[in-house]
Design a protein around this motif. Structure first.
Motif, PDB file in Angstrom:
ATOM      1  N   GLU A  14       6.373 -11.801  82.276  1.00 11.29           N
ATOM      2  CA  GLU A  14       6.437 -10.446  81.715  1.00 11.29           C
ATOM      3  C   GLU A  14       7.499 -10.372  80.618  1.00 11.29           C
ATOM      4  OE1 GLU A  14       7.583  -5.964  83.182  1.00 11.29           O
ATOM      5  OE2 GLU A  14       6.592  -7.293  84.602  1.00 11.29           O
ATOM      6  N   LYS A  15       8.662 -10.946  80.882  1.00 11.18           N
ATOM      7  CA  LYS A  15       9.735 -10.959  79.891  1.00 11.18           C
ATOM      8  C   LYS A  15       9.326 -11.740  78.649  1.00 11.18           C
ATOM      9  CE  LYS A  15      13.891 -10.182  78.383  1.00 11.18           C
ATOM     10  NZ  LYS A  15      14.341  -8.862  77.993  1.00 11.18           N
ATOM     11  N   LEU A  16       8.653 -12.864  78.821  1.00 17.10           N
ATOM     12  CA  LEU A  16       8.180 -13.649  77.680  1.00 17.10           C
ATOM     13  C   LEU A  16       7.166 -12.873  76.842  1.00 17.10           C
ATOM     14  CD1 LEU A  16       7.853 -17.192  79.266  1.00 17.10           C
ATOM     15  CD2 LEU A  16       9.517 -16.445  77.542  1.00 17.10           C
ATOM     16  N   LYS A  17       6.282 -12.138  77.501  1.00 21.54           N
ATOM     17  CA  LYS A  17       5.307 -11.314  76.780  1.00 21.54           C
ATOM     18  C   LYS A  17       6.014 -10.236  75.969  1.00 21.54           C
ATOM     19  CE  LYS A  17       1.481 -11.988  79.993  1.00 21.54           C
ATOM     20  NZ  LYS A  17       0.626 -11.358  81.008  1.00 21.54           N
ATOM     21  N   ILE A  18       7.014  -9.620  76.560  1.00 22.89           N
ATOM     22  CA  ILE A  18       7.774  -8.583  75.859  1.00 22.89           C
ATOM     23  C   ILE A  18       8.477  -9.170  74.644  1.00 22.89           C
ATOM     24  CG2 ILE A  18       9.801  -7.061  76.040  1.00 22.89           C
ATOM     25  CD1 ILE A  18       8.923  -6.578  78.991  1.00 22.89           C
ATOM     26  N   LEU A  19       9.105 -10.323  74.820  1.00 30.06           N
ATOM     27  CA  LEU A  19       9.793 -10.972  73.704  1.00 30.06           C
ATOM     28  C   LEU A  19       8.824 -11.361  72.593  1.00 30.06           C
ATOM     29  CD1 LEU A  19      12.343 -13.183  75.653  1.00 30.06           C
ATOM     30  CD2 LEU A  19      12.843 -11.154  74.280  1.00 30.06           C
ATOM     31  N   LYS A  20       7.646 -11.833  72.970  1.00 28.34           N
ATOM     32  CA  LYS A  20       6.640 -12.202  71.977  1.00 28.34           C
ATOM     33  C   LYS A  20       6.189 -10.971  71.192  1.00 28.34           C
ATOM     34  CE  LYS A  20       2.276 -14.582  71.363  1.00 28.34           C
ATOM     35  NZ  LYS A  20       1.197 -15.333  71.981  1.00 28.34           N
ATOM     36  N   LEU A  21       5.961  -9.862  71.897  1.00 28.75           N
ATOM     37  CA  LEU A  21       5.569  -8.626  71.224  1.00 28.75           C
ATOM     38  C   LEU A  21       6.674  -8.109  70.307  1.00 28.75           C
ATOM     39  CD1 LEU A  21       3.736  -6.765  74.122  1.00 28.75           C
ATOM     40  CD2 LEU A  21       2.702  -7.691  72.034  1.00 28.75           C
ATOM     41  N   GLU A  22       7.913  -8.199  70.748  1.00 27.33           N
ATOM     42  CA  GLU A  22       9.028  -7.777  69.901  1.00 27.33           C
ATOM     43  C   GLU A  22       9.109  -8.622  68.637  1.00 27.33           C
ATOM     44  OE1 GLU A  22      12.333  -8.064  72.606  1.00 27.33           O
ATOM     45  OE2 GLU A  22      12.090  -5.987  73.282  1.00 27.33           O
ATOM     46  N   THR A  23       8.848  -9.923  68.777  1.00 30.11           N
ATOM     47  CA  THR A  23       8.843 -10.811  67.616  1.00 30.11           C
ATOM     48  C   THR A  23       7.736 -10.425  66.642  1.00 30.11           C
ATOM     49  OG1 THR A  23       9.726 -12.612  68.947  1.00 30.11           O
ATOM     50  CG2 THR A  23       8.653 -13.226  66.895  1.00 30.11           C
ATOM     51  N   THR A  63      13.013 -13.040  48.440  1.00 24.43           N
ATOM     52  CA  THR A  63      12.087 -12.584  49.488  1.00 24.43           C
ATOM     53  C   THR A  63      11.131 -13.696  49.905  1.00 24.43           C
ATOM     54  OG1 THR A  63      10.604 -11.633  47.821  1.00 24.43           O
ATOM     55  CG2 THR A  63      12.169 -10.147  48.881  1.00 24.43           C
ATOM     56  N   LYS A  64      10.708 -14.525  48.977  1.00 28.62           N
ATOM     57  CA  LYS A  64       9.843 -15.655  49.332  1.00 28.62           C
ATOM     58  C   LYS A  64      10.573 -16.634  50.237  1.00 28.62           C
ATOM     59  CE  LYS A  64       6.903 -15.493  45.258  1.00 28.62           C
ATOM     60  NZ  LYS A  64       6.521 -16.162  44.012  1.00 28.62           N
ATOM     61  N   LYS A  65      11.831 -16.901  49.906  1.00 30.48           N
ATOM     62  CA  LYS A  65      12.629 -17.815  50.734  1.00 30.48           C
ATOM     63  C   LYS A  65      12.827 -17.227  52.129  1.00 30.48           C
ATOM     64  CE  LYS A  65      13.393 -21.216  47.975  1.00 30.48           C
ATOM     65  NZ  LYS A  65      12.896 -22.552  48.248  1.00 30.48           N
ATOM     66  N   LEU A  66      13.125 -15.937  52.209  1.00 33.98           N
ATOM     67  CA  LEU A  66      13.298 -15.286  53.508  1.00 33.98           C
ATOM     68  C   LEU A  66      12.013 -15.334  54.324  1.00 33.98           C
ATOM     69  CD1 LEU A  66      15.459 -12.127  52.700  1.00 33.98           C
ATOM     70  CD2 LEU A  66      16.106 -14.073  54.126  1.00 33.98           C
ATOM     71  N   SER A  67      10.895 -15.127  53.674  1.00 31.28           N
ATOM     72  CA  SER A  67       9.614 -15.186  54.368  1.00 31.28           C
ATOM     73  C   SER A  67       9.382 -16.568  54.957  1.00 31.28           C
ATOM     74  CB  SER A  67       8.472 -14.852  53.411  1.00 31.28           C
ATOM     75  OG  SER A  67       8.543 -13.532  52.986  1.00 31.28           O
ATOM     76  N   LYS A  68       9.708 -17.609  54.192  1.00 32.98           N
ATOM     77  CA  LYS A  68       9.536 -18.981  54.682  1.00 32.98           C
ATOM     78  C   LYS A  68      10.469 -19.250  55.858  1.00 32.98           C
ATOM     79  CE  LYS A  68       7.933 -21.037  50.391  1.00 32.98           C
ATOM     80  NZ  LYS A  68       8.216 -21.998  49.311  1.00 32.98           N
ATOM     81  N   ILE A  69      11.706 -18.803  55.761  1.00 32.42           N
ATOM     82  CA  ILE A  69      12.677 -19.016  56.834  1.00 32.42           C
ATOM     83  C   ILE A  69      12.235 -18.303  58.104  1.00 32.42           C
ATOM     84  CG2 ILE A  69      15.025 -18.469  57.604  1.00 32.42           C
ATOM     85  CD1 ILE A  69      15.892 -18.944  54.662  1.00 32.42           C
ATOM     86  N   LEU A  70      11.827 -17.062  57.977  1.00 34.71           N
ATOM     87  CA  LEU A  70      11.387 -16.299  59.144  1.00 34.71           C
ATOM     88  C   LEU A  70      10.091 -16.855  59.721  1.00 34.71           C
ATOM     89  CD1 LEU A  70      12.290 -12.688  58.038  1.00 34.71           C
ATOM     90  CD2 LEU A  70      13.464 -14.091  59.717  1.00 34.71           C
ATOM     91  N   GLY A  71       9.241 -17.390  58.867  1.00 35.48           N
ATOM     92  CA  GLY A  71       7.997 -17.990  59.339  1.00 35.48           C
ATOM     93  C   GLY A  71       8.243 -19.248  60.151  1.00 35.48           C
ATOM     94  N   LYS A  72       9.264 -19.997  59.809  1.00 36.15           N
ATOM     95  CA  LYS A  72       9.594 -21.223  60.542  1.00 36.15           C
ATOM     96  C   LYS A  72      10.210 -20.922  61.903  1.00 36.15           C
ATOM     97  CE  LYS A  72      10.328 -24.118  56.488  1.00 36.15           C
ATOM     98  NZ  LYS A  72      11.297 -24.899  55.702  1.00 36.15           N
ATOM     99  N   GLN A  73      10.833 -19.761  62.061  1.00 36.07           N
ATOM    100  CA  GLN A  73      11.500 -19.422  63.301  1.00 36.07           C
ATOM    101  C   GLN A  73      10.527 -19.049  64.409  1.00 36.07           C
ATOM    102  OE1 GLN A  73      14.291 -16.365  62.376  1.00 36.07           O
ATOM    103  NE2 GLN A  73      15.761 -17.773  61.485  1.00 36.07           N
ATOM    104  N   SER A  74       9.319 -18.686  64.057  1.00 33.47           N
ATOM    105  CA  SER A  74       8.374 -18.239  65.084  1.00 33.47           C
ATOM    106  C   SER A  74       7.683 -19.353  65.792  1.00 33.47           C
ATOM    107  CB  SER A  74       7.339 -17.331  64.474  1.00 33.47           C
ATOM    108  OG  SER A  74       6.652 -17.989  63.433  1.00 33.47           O
TER     109      SER A  74
END
Length: 74
Positions: A14-23, A63-74
């Motif tokens: 349940e906690k993992l699902k919540i964290l995934k939704l928050e992400t 913004t492109k660099k930030l998008s790439k960085i945030l995309g790698k974190q998921s």
């Protein structure tokens, strides 16, 4: 961040699902912010001139660099 002891696998799931939704919410919020940013840049471009064009180019790069960085974190 606080430590939590889980009593069951269901509780962990349940906690993992919540964290995934928050992400996912954070990602969509970021996408929305980028779109609004691009709209604001477009209106600035039409009213600003050359210095605004340079600023827009730099901000677009960031913004492109930030998008790439945030995309790698998921």
């Amino acid at each position: 961040m606080t430590t939590h002891k889980y009593s069951s696998f269901e509780e962990i799931d349940e906690k993992l699902k919540i964290l995934k939704l928050e992400t996912e919410i954070d990602k969509e919020s970021f996408k929305f912010d980028v779109l609004n940013f691009k709209k604001n840049i477009s209106s600035t471009l039409f009213s600003g001139g050359i210095s605004s064009l340079v600023q827009i180019t730099i901000l677009s790069f960031v913004t492109k660099k930030l998008s790439k960085i945030l995309g790698k974190q998921s």
